[in-house]
Design an enzyme around this catalytic site. Structure first.
Site, PDB file in Angstrom:
ATOM      1  N   SER A 115      45.444  47.723  50.010  1.00  0.00           N
ATOM      2  CA  SER A 115      45.722  47.790  49.497  1.00  0.00           C
ATOM      3  C   SER A 115      46.081  48.552  47.537  1.00  0.00           C
ATOM      4  O   SER A 115      45.730  49.394  47.752  1.00  0.00           O
ATOM      5  CB  SER A 115      45.416  45.723  48.052  1.00  0.00           C
ATOM      6  OG  SER A 115      45.955  45.968  46.609  1.00  0.00           O
ATOM      7  N   SER A 116      47.475  48.320  47.382  1.00  0.00           N
ATOM      8  CA  SER A 116      47.810  49.120  46.544  1.00  0.00           C
ATOM      9  C   SER A 116      46.774  48.902  45.024  1.00  0.00           C
ATOM     10  O   SER A 116      47.269  49.978  44.651  1.00  0.00           O
ATOM     11  CB  SER A 116      49.590  48.917  46.128  1.00  0.00           C
ATOM     12  OG  SER A 116      49.559  47.277  45.014  1.00  0.00           O
ATOM     13  N   CYS A 117      46.093  48.085  44.773  1.00  0.00           N
ATOM     14  CA  CYS A 117      45.214  48.025  43.860  1.00  0.00           C
ATOM     15  C   CYS A 117      44.446  48.948  44.227  1.00  0.00           C
ATOM     16  O   CYS A 117      43.296  48.845  42.440  1.00  0.00           O
ATOM     17  CB  CYS A 117      44.874  46.478  43.909  1.00  0.00           C
ATOM     18  SG  CYS A 117      43.287  46.053  45.030  1.00  0.00           S
ATOM     19  N   TYR A 154      37.836  43.672  44.293  1.00  0.00           N
ATOM     20  CA  TYR A 154      38.614  43.288  45.337  1.00  0.00           C
ATOM     21  C   TYR A 154      39.348  45.282  45.708  1.00  0.00           C
ATOM     22  O   TYR A 154      39.013  45.396  46.507  1.00  0.00           O
ATOM     23  CB  TYR A 154      39.461  43.045  44.810  1.00  0.00           C
ATOM     24  CG  TYR A 154      40.731  42.489  46.365  1.00  0.00           C
ATOM     25  CD1 TYR A 154      40.292  41.879  47.252  1.00  0.00           C
ATOM     26  CD2 TYR A 154      41.824  43.116  46.349  1.00  0.00           C
ATOM     27  CE1 TYR A 154      40.995  42.070  48.635  1.00  0.00           C
ATOM     28  CE2 TYR A 154      42.730  43.262  47.595  1.00  0.00           C
ATOM     29  CZ  TYR A 154      42.905  42.890  48.288  1.00  0.00           C
ATOM     30  OH  TYR A 154      43.269  42.581  50.019  1.00  0.00           O
ATOM     31  N   LYS A 185      37.395  47.399  48.918  1.00  0.00           N
ATOM     32  CA  LYS A 185      39.029  48.541  49.749  1.00  0.00           C
ATOM     33  C   LYS A 185      38.317  49.523  49.596  1.00  0.00           C
ATOM     34  O   LYS A 185      39.366  50.412  50.623  1.00  0.00           O
ATOM     35  CB  LYS A 185      40.601  48.022  48.943  1.00  0.00           C
ATOM     36  CG  LYS A 185      41.180  46.611  49.291  1.00  0.00           C
ATOM     37  CD  LYS A 185      40.698  45.930  50.692  1.00  0.00           C
ATOM     38  CE  LYS A 185      41.412  44.749  51.380  1.00  0.00           C
ATOM     39  NZ  LYS A 185      40.958  44.245  53.159  1.00  0.00           N
ATOM     40  N   HIS A 208      49.653  34.699  45.645  1.00  0.00           N
ATOM     41  CA  HIS A 208      50.120  35.694  45.277  1.00  0.00           C
ATOM     42  C   HIS A 208      51.244  35.403  44.297  1.00  0.00           C
ATOM     43  O   HIS A 208      52.047  34.521  44.697  1.00  0.00           O
ATOM     44  CB  HIS A 208      50.083  37.102  45.755  1.00  0.00           C
ATOM     45  CG  HIS A 208      49.368  37.915  46.895  1.00  0.00           C
ATOM     46  ND1 HIS A 208      48.494  37.502  47.889  1.00  0.00           N
ATOM     47  CD2 HIS A 208      48.627  38.709  45.878  1.00  0.00           C
ATOM     48  CE1 HIS A 208      47.582  38.763  47.824  1.00  0.00           C
ATOM     49  NE2 HIS A 208      47.297  38.827  46.522  1.00  0.00           N
TER      50      HIS A 208
END
Length: 360
Positions: free
Chosen positions: A111-113, A140, A144, A187
């Site tokens: 994920s981009s997070c 989260y 990842k 989301h």
């Protein structure tokens, strides 16, 4: 002598989710018929013993790790323990047990997070660990990041002697068929689609349709339900309130575009991929390269849904990171590009949402 080419045995973990189902669609469109899948009821990916038994029995050639506990700001803030624990267990069990039975090719979905809250824009792969994470989804993100490092570590230790080639892709914000419209856990795009669709039904005084929607997509919070009821009956003020200021910028990718990227990255020759992602075969970004403010997104969805009222923003609610644009040049250098624009993608997503109406 005729050489017989055997179709690879491909396991897609999380095949019922939005990303996993898109990967299955792309693989089937390419002629892969014997895909390996398991529902959560059939295989709890947090249970190491069951995952080990599964891999020993199936011995896949390729694995896509699309299974994950996912959600928006509200879900991440409410369930941080579940988000870090479940995601760590899922990825650790799958990656390790895949290695144990000799799986050479594996693709992990991140994920981009994973990138810092204030990372330079657009975010490059080497921005990882360059600053603090966004607090609302840090658990989260940590999980990842651990998945990326698991893949890197197995490549470092087993890549040369055993041919282990585990790769990771970091998609930007995703949407499309199979999305989750639960207002407590979804989301931004599915949440806004559903809220504005419900507001449209209220403006049409269609309370039975609102009740059907709740049976189909999950409970409507009581404060929103009261507002919808008032719009239907007592005080027909056509206004809908969304979280935050509306000013953060986000990049959105249609999920089938991500799926084509995943399949391409999985099957990219090792030499080319190594040059692009360094010797450890680390992660690669997947984005469309275009961003939009949440306020602009809401207006686009309002037009897609056909909601006639106004959209307000509650600035007391969190915004998340101010901007999240991916630098996807590594992937585009491999010849991939997004094919579905936001207007078309939102229309497809809304059609998918409407198609799930239970109708009773």
């Amino acid at each position: 002598m005729v050489q017989v080419v055997t179709e690879p045995r491909i396991y897609v973990a999380g095949h019922r989710g939005m990303v996993g189902s898109a990967i299955v669609r792309v693989l089937r469109s390419q002629g892969h018929s014997g895909l390996i899948t398991r529902t959560h009821a059939e295989l709890d990916l947090c249970d190491q013993a069951r995952v080990r038994t599964f891999f020993e029995a199936e011995e896949p050639d390729q694995v896509y790790v699309a299974a994950a506990r996912v959600g928006g700001i509200h879900a991440n803030s409410t369930y941080p323990a579940e988000f870090i624990y479940q995601n760590l267990m899922i990825e650790a069990n799958i990656i390790h047990e895949a290695w144990r039975v000799g799986v050479k090719k594996l693709l992990f979905l991140g994920s981009s997070c994973i990138y810092p809250k204030l990372a330079p824009q657009p975010m490059r792969e080497d921005s990882l660990f360059s600053g603090p994470l966004e607090p609302t989804n840090e658990p989260y993100a940590v999980a990842k990041i651990a998945g990326i490092k698991l893949c890197e570590s197995y490549n470092r230790q087993y890549g040369h002697g055993h041919g282990t080639d585990y790769r990771s892709v970091m998609p930007t914000n995703l949407y499309g068929p199979g999305d989750n419209y639960d207002l407590q856990n979804s989301h931004v795009i599915p949440a806004v689609i559903r809220k504005l669709h419900l507001a449209k039904l209220a403006a049409e005084h269609n309370w039975p349709a609102i009740e059907r929607d709740e049976r189909t997509h999950g409970l409507i919070p009581e404060d929103l339900k009261r507002h919808l009821h008032d719009t239907c009956t007592v005080n027909p003020i056509l206004r809908t309130t969304l979280w935050g200021t509306g000013t953060p910028k986000r990049e959105f990718l249609y999920v089938d575009d991500l799926a084509t990227a995943c399949v391409q990255v999985m099957n990219q020759d090792r030499a080319t991929y190594t040059v692009l992602t360094k010797p450890m075969l680390s992660h690669i970004n997947v984005g469309c390269g275009q961003e939009i403010t949440i306020m602009e997104l809401a207006e686009t969805i309002r037009k897609t849904v056909g909601y006639p009222g106004e959209v307000d923003f509650d600035a007391s609610k969190p915004d998340g990171a101010p901007r999240k644009l991916m630098d996807s040049s590594c992937l585009t250098n491999l010849g991939w590009s997004a094919q579905v624009g936001l207007d078309e993608g939102l229309a497809r997503a809304y059609a998918d949402y409407l198609s799930r109406d239970v109708g009773v």
